[in-house]
Design a protein around this motif. Structure first.
Motif, PDB file in Angstrom:
ATOM      1  N   VAL A 189      -9.095  47.144 -10.072  1.00  0.00           N
ATOM      2  CA  VAL A 189      -8.662  46.876  -8.883  1.00  0.00           C
ATOM      3  C   VAL A 189      -9.034  45.226  -8.651  1.00  0.00           C
ATOM      4  O   VAL A 189      -8.299  44.527  -8.152  1.00  0.00           O
ATOM      5  N   THR A 190     -10.022  44.814  -9.453  1.00  0.00           N
ATOM      6  CA  THR A 190     -10.130  43.177  -9.382  1.00  0.00           C
ATOM      7  C   THR A 190      -9.473  42.775 -10.515  1.00  0.00           C
ATOM      8  O   THR A 190      -9.888  41.544 -10.787  1.00  0.00           O
ATOM      9  N   ARG A 191      -8.508  43.423 -11.070  1.00  0.00           N
ATOM     10  CA  ARG A 191      -7.644  42.665 -12.059  1.00  0.00           C
ATOM     11  C   ARG A 191      -8.421  41.984 -13.139  1.00  0.00           C
ATOM     12  O   ARG A 191      -8.350  40.874 -13.694  1.00  0.00           O
ATOM     13  N   TRP A 192      -9.452  43.065 -13.727  1.00  0.00           N
ATOM     14  CA  TRP A 192     -10.230  42.638 -14.790  1.00  0.00           C
ATOM     15  C   TRP A 192      -9.214  42.398 -16.096  1.00  0.00           C
ATOM     16  O   TRP A 192      -8.339  43.292 -16.469  1.00  0.00           O
ATOM     17  N   GLU A 193      -9.686  41.598 -16.933  1.00  0.00           N
ATOM     18  CA  GLU A 193      -9.105  41.250 -18.148  1.00  0.00           C
ATOM     19  C   GLU A 193     -10.138  40.809 -19.079  1.00  0.00           C
ATOM     20  O   GLU A 193     -11.216  40.421 -18.842  1.00  0.00           O
ATOM     21  N   LEU A 194      -9.771  40.925 -20.269  1.00  0.00           N
ATOM     22  CA  LEU A 194     -10.681  40.676 -21.396  1.00  0.00           C
ATOM     23  C   LEU A 194     -11.175  39.177 -21.785  1.00  0.00           C
ATOM     24  O   LEU A 194     -11.889  38.738 -22.303  1.00  0.00           O
ATOM     25  N   ASP A 195     -10.035  38.342 -21.074  1.00  0.00           N
ATOM     26  CA  ASP A 195     -10.005  37.064 -21.169  1.00  0.00           C
ATOM     27  C   ASP A 195     -11.295  36.348 -20.401  1.00  0.00           C
ATOM     28  O   ASP A 195     -11.486  36.599 -19.297  1.00  0.00           O
ATOM     29  N   ALA A 196     -12.272  35.732 -21.268  1.00  0.00           N
ATOM     30  CA  ALA A 196     -13.445  35.376 -20.644  1.00  0.00           C
ATOM     31  C   ALA A 196     -13.095  34.395 -19.376  1.00  0.00           C
ATOM     32  O   ALA A 196     -14.115  34.204 -18.484  1.00  0.00           O
ATOM     33  N   ASN A 222      -4.620  42.835 -29.717  1.00  0.00           N
ATOM     34  CA  ASN A 222      -3.305  42.105 -29.186  1.00  0.00           C
ATOM     35  C   ASN A 222      -2.064  43.266 -29.513  1.00  0.00           C
ATOM     36  O   ASN A 222      -0.826  43.041 -29.212  1.00  0.00           O
ATOM     37  N   CYS A 223      -2.256  44.408 -30.063  1.00  0.00           N
ATOM     38  CA  CYS A 223      -1.620  45.420 -30.384  1.00  0.00           C
ATOM     39  C   CYS A 223      -1.930  46.534 -29.112  1.00  0.00           C
ATOM     40  O   CYS A 223      -0.901  47.620 -29.038  1.00  0.00           O
ATOM     41  N   LEU A 224      -2.693  46.386 -28.335  1.00  0.00           N
ATOM     42  CA  LEU A 224      -3.069  47.370 -27.199  1.00  0.00           C
ATOM     43  C   LEU A 224      -1.850  47.351 -26.110  1.00  0.00           C
ATOM     44  O   LEU A 224      -1.637  46.173 -25.661  1.00  0.00           O
ATOM     45  N   PRO A 225      -1.470  48.606 -25.432  1.00  0.00           N
ATOM     46  CA  PRO A 225      -1.831  49.950 -25.863  1.00  0.00           C
ATOM     47  C   PRO A 225      -1.034  50.510 -26.939  1.00  0.00           C
ATOM     48  O   PRO A 225       0.218  49.855 -27.088  1.00  0.00           O
ATOM     49  N   ILE A 226      -1.596  51.375 -27.790  1.00  0.00           N
ATOM     50  CA  ILE A 226      -0.905  51.953 -28.836  1.00  0.00           C
ATOM     51  C   ILE A 226      -1.288  53.273 -28.978  1.00  0.00           C
ATOM     52  O   ILE A 226      -2.622  53.676 -28.637  1.00  0.00           O
ATOM     53  N   ASP A 227      -0.430  54.212 -29.476  1.00  0.00           N
ATOM     54  CA  ASP A 227      -0.787  55.733 -29.593  1.00  0.00           C
ATOM     55  C   ASP A 227      -0.840  55.689 -31.040  1.00  0.00           C
ATOM     56  O   ASP A 227       0.313  55.696 -31.461  1.00  0.00           O
ATOM     57  N   PRO A 228      -1.769  56.298 -31.702  1.00  0.00           N
ATOM     58  CA  PRO A 228      -1.912  56.272 -33.190  1.00  0.00           C
ATOM     59  C   PRO A 228      -1.159  57.315 -33.835  1.00  0.00           C
ATOM     60  O   PRO A 228      -0.716  57.601 -34.963  1.00  0.00           O
ATOM     61  N   SER A 284     -14.525  61.907 -25.199  1.00  0.00           N
ATOM     62  CA  SER A 284     -13.361  62.275 -26.050  1.00  0.00           C
ATOM     63  C   SER A 284     -13.225  63.567 -25.701  1.00  0.00           C
ATOM     64  O   SER A 284     -14.035  64.650 -25.264  1.00  0.00           O
ATOM     65  N   ARG A 285     -11.809  64.265 -25.683  1.00  0.00           N
ATOM     66  CA  ARG A 285     -11.452  65.384 -24.951  1.00  0.00           C
ATOM     67  C   ARG A 285     -10.482  66.079 -26.478  1.00  0.00           C
ATOM     68  O   ARG A 285      -9.653  65.044 -26.659  1.00  0.00           O
ATOM     69  N   GLN A 286     -10.591  67.319 -26.416  1.00  0.00           N
ATOM     70  CA  GLN A 286      -9.502  67.796 -27.535  1.00  0.00           C
ATOM     71  C   GLN A 286      -8.281  68.499 -26.724  1.00  0.00           C
ATOM     72  O   GLN A 286      -8.064  69.680 -26.561  1.00  0.00           O
ATOM     73  N   ARG A 287      -7.435  67.396 -26.108  1.00  0.00           N
ATOM     74  CA  ARG A 287      -6.315  68.059 -25.118  1.00  0.00           C
ATOM     75  C   ARG A 287      -4.989  67.336 -25.657  1.00  0.00           C
ATOM     76  O   ARG A 287      -4.877  66.545 -26.460  1.00  0.00           O
ATOM     77  N   PHE A 288      -4.020  67.919 -25.119  1.00  0.00           N
ATOM     78  CA  PHE A 288      -2.880  67.578 -25.663  1.00  0.00           C
ATOM     79  C   PHE A 288      -2.251  66.449 -24.803  1.00  0.00           C
ATOM     80  O   PHE A 288      -1.243  65.647 -25.034  1.00  0.00           O
ATOM     81  N   TYR A 289      -2.936  66.125 -23.452  1.00  0.00           N
ATOM     82  CA  TYR A 289      -2.438  64.988 -22.891  1.00  0.00           C
ATOM     83  C   TYR A 289      -3.833  63.787 -22.602  1.00  0.00           C
ATOM     84  O   TYR A 289      -4.976  64.487 -22.567  1.00  0.00           O
ATOM     85  N   GLY A 290      -3.707  62.812 -22.171  1.00  0.00           N
ATOM     86  CA  GLY A 290      -4.592  61.825 -21.963  1.00  0.00           C
ATOM     87  C   GLY A 290      -4.168  60.660 -22.523  1.00  0.00           C
ATOM     88  O   GLY A 290      -3.341  60.399 -23.470  1.00  0.00           O
ATOM     89  N   ILE A 291      -5.082  59.551 -22.289  1.00  0.00           N
ATOM     90  CA  ILE A 291      -4.935  58.278 -23.121  1.00  0.00           C
ATOM     91  C   ILE A 291      -5.804  58.344 -24.316  1.00  0.00           C
ATOM     92  O   ILE A 291      -6.934  58.661 -24.680  1.00  0.00           O
ATOM     93  N   PRO A 292      -4.920  57.897 -25.268  1.00  0.00           N
ATOM     94  CA  PRO A 292      -5.282  58.075 -26.979  1.00  0.00           C
ATOM     95  C   PRO A 292      -6.179  57.136 -26.941  1.00  0.00           C
ATOM     96  O   PRO A 292      -6.446  56.132 -26.654  1.00  0.00           O
ATOM     97  N   PHE A 293      -7.388  57.303 -27.897  1.00  0.00           N
ATOM     98  CA  PHE A 293      -8.082  56.444 -28.844  1.00  0.00           C
ATOM     99  C   PHE A 293      -7.258  55.690 -29.722  1.00  0.00           C
ATOM    100  O   PHE A 293      -6.593  56.467 -30.584  1.00  0.00           O
ATOM    101  N   PRO A 294      -7.172  54.175 -29.658  1.00  0.00           N
ATOM    102  CA  PRO A 294      -6.464  53.772 -30.622  1.00  0.00           C
ATOM    103  C   PRO A 294      -7.262  53.263 -31.882  1.00  0.00           C
ATOM    104  O   PRO A 294      -7.580  52.289 -32.299  1.00  0.00           O
ATOM    105  N   VAL A 295      -7.271  54.567 -32.590  1.00  0.00           N
ATOM    106  CA  VAL A 295      -8.089  54.610 -33.875  1.00  0.00           C
ATOM    107  C   VAL A 295      -7.153  55.386 -35.041  1.00  0.00           C
ATOM    108  O   VAL A 295      -6.561  56.402 -34.642  1.00  0.00           O
ATOM    109  N   TRP A 296      -7.714  54.900 -36.217  1.00  0.00           N
ATOM    110  CA  TRP A 296      -7.067  55.774 -37.267  1.00  0.00           C
ATOM    111  C   TRP A 296      -8.280  55.897 -38.224  1.00  0.00           C
ATOM    112  O   TRP A 296      -9.195  55.218 -38.324  1.00  0.00           O
TER     113      TRP A 296
END
Length: 551
Positions: free
Chosen positions: A202-209, A159-165, A133-145
């Protein structure tokens, strides 16, 4: 008595954690000293140090000042000292899997092999988990509250990803405790946390098993300075996500140096910019220079090497254009039964080159592969072969149809093969020459999608090498005699006398008489059984006679 100042350096942090010492934060997130420091409050670190010394002097508490040497962590780019703060961060567990990460490295082929030691050294001496994690004003956010009521960590459903909290409310609405008082996580992901899943992306990875990433990939190219980051973190991610290595091979390059440090756009330590370099040299020349650097080793910027590349581009163009008319409308069907000595020799030399070239490239040693091609092209092909067959090109009536056919076959095959070997290094000029000279015969749209037919280049004439050594030896002697007498190599000779005692070798040279008369510019060739200690050039401008020893 040992003084511990939390936080001054990693040792202080270690003591703080080990001995459960009280924490007093003296530096705030704004870089200024906090209220806890009393009269130093509001000062920046360097200013606070000076003021502290002044206070000690004013108080009479300073007894002595001595210069010391100690380890001070600094930022790799700005070189400013690092101050430590306690912050809540996201970490990936690596300290409990160091043995696993070392085992993963053993499954990967490292090129050069010694670069693996850098990885091993890094893993073995790790003392922190991976902070992602980094404390910056830009970047990919953690989808966490975070719940302000019970401190529960709430993660967005998949199923809600991607999301900016910070822009969207928690999809679940409330915490498990029923509270709606939720705050968004404001941290963003470290760059390495996302770039480390490059193989999966690159290899089109998905979470689908049902659609796992196709791992491992073939090869990762990168510089040596990020073995401890990009390579290491990519290996971590592949281990956790795929229980595999990310690639079979990793190829490590060096840096281009400006003096003793690498050229860096952030430092601006090199006067030549990419644009200005392209204004002076073609992309082929710059690529040639880059490929001349040894894998894993830093390379000093060399304008001289660029000039060598420029000469190569010109020489290759002229060498290929030289034989255009001789090869006009020629398309090889099958290899002639009798190639003749000179063609057999260059065919075998090129066959040996192809073998060693492929071995080098299979080991990703591109600079060695280029060195091999360079030696063959300049010495064997240009200096000797083209000069030897030049008389056939300009005076074809002196030779039989079978001799001309054999030379056309070998010249065509080796020239086309040379373009293929040079293509990775100087892709533009080789492509242009292919389009001009070979495309119509080969029938493939681009040189860069052709395949080198190694079956065409199998060494099969072992005796030719020794015979050619003798033939090239007498040619070199004639060239040397003319140069010593400050004569042009085109200066005609009335007679060229070979002093020779080996009847078999004499027969070999006699068989090449037409070619020898052409390359040495002699009216005739004679043979003598007399011994000769040293070559000589007799006669006058109207009737030079060269005497050389043939062995």
């Amino acid at each position: 008595l040992v003084m511990c100042c939390t936080f001054g350096d990693p040792t202080d942090i270690y003591w703080f954690k080990t001995y459960s010492l009280p924490f007093v934060q003296v530096v705030g997130r704004d870089g200024k000293w906090t209220e806890a420091t009393g009269p130093l409050q509001g000062l920046k670190v360097v200013e606070a140090r000076k003021r502290m010394l002044e206070l000690l002097i004013e108080d009479g508490s300073l007894r002595e000042q001595l210069p010391i040497k100690h380890h001070v962590p600094v930022h790799e780019r700005c070189k400013q000292g690092i101050e430590y703060l306690i912050l809540t961060q996201w970490f990936v567990d690596i300290l409990n899997h160091k043995k696993d990460f070392l085992a993963q490295a053993d499954k990967i082929n490292w090129y050069p092999a010694f670069m693996k030691a850098r990885y091993i050294d890094w893993v073995e001496h790790l003392s922190w988990d991976w902070c992602i994690s980094r404390q910056r004003f830009y970047g990919i956010p953690f989808p966490v509250w975070h719940c302000n009521g019970c401190n529960e960590v709430l993660v967005a459903p998949e199923n809600c990803l991607p999301i900016d909290p910070q822009e969207q409310a928690f999809p679940g609405g409330t915490c498990v405790c029923g509270s709606k008082d939720l705050r968004a996580d404001t941290d963003v992901m470290d760059t390495w946390n996302t770039s480390s899943i490059t193989p999966q992306l690159v290899t089109r990875w998905e979470l689908d098993a049902e659609r796992p990433a196709q791992m491992p990939m073939t090869m990762r190219p990168q510089a040596h300075d990020i073995i401890r980051t990009w390579a290491f973190y990519t290996i971590i991610k592949a281990f956790y996500h795929n229980n595999d290595v990310p690639w079979r091979d990793i190829v490590i390059s060096g840096h281009v140096l400006a003096g003793k440090e690498k050229i860096s756009k952030s430092k601006g330590n090199e006067k030549i910019t990419p644009i200005s370099l392209l204004e002076q040299f073609s992309p082929d020349v710059i690529r040639f220079w880059a490929a001349s650097g040894t894998p894993g080793a830093d390379t000093a910027f060399s304008e001289n090497q660029l000039k060598i590349g420029q000469k190569l581009v010109t020489k290759l163009w002229n060498a290929m254009r030289f034989s255009v008319e001789f090869l006009q409308d020629f398309k090889p069907v099958s290899k002639p039964v009798d190639l003749g000595l000179v063609n057999e020799w260059v065919h075998d030399e090129f066959a040996n080159l192809v073998k060693r070239y492929c071995v080098s490239f299979d080991a990703y040693d591109y600079s060695k592969a280029l060195e091999l091609v360079e030696k063959f092209f300049w010495q064997d092909f240009c200096d000797n072969y083209l000069e030897l067959i030049k008389d056939q090109i300009f005076n074809p009536t002196k030779y039989s149809a079978s001799e001309l056919e054999a030379t056309r076959y070998v010249l065509y095959t080796v020239s086309y093969g040379l373009l293929q070997l040079y293509a990775p290094f100087i892709p533009f000029v080789t492509e242009k020459l292919y389009q001009m000279l070979f495309k119509n015969h080969v029938g493939i749209e681009s040189l860069h999608v052709t395949k080198l037919d190694k079956a065409l280049f199998v060494a099969g004439y072992p005796a030719s090498a020794n015979d050619m050594k003798a033939l090239l030896g007498v040619v070199d002697q004639v060239r040397k005699l003319k140069s010593e007498h400050q004569l042009s190599l085109k200066t005609p000779l009335a007679d060229l006398v070979f002093h020779i005692s080996d009847t078999r070798l004499q027969a070999v040279l006699q068989a090449q008489e037409a070619m020898l008369t052409g390359i040495t510019q002699t009216a005739k060739i004679s043979f003598s059984g007399d011994g000769l200690e040293e070559g000589r050039l007799d006669g006058t401008a109207e009737s030079y006679v060269a005497h050389v020893k043939a062995v």
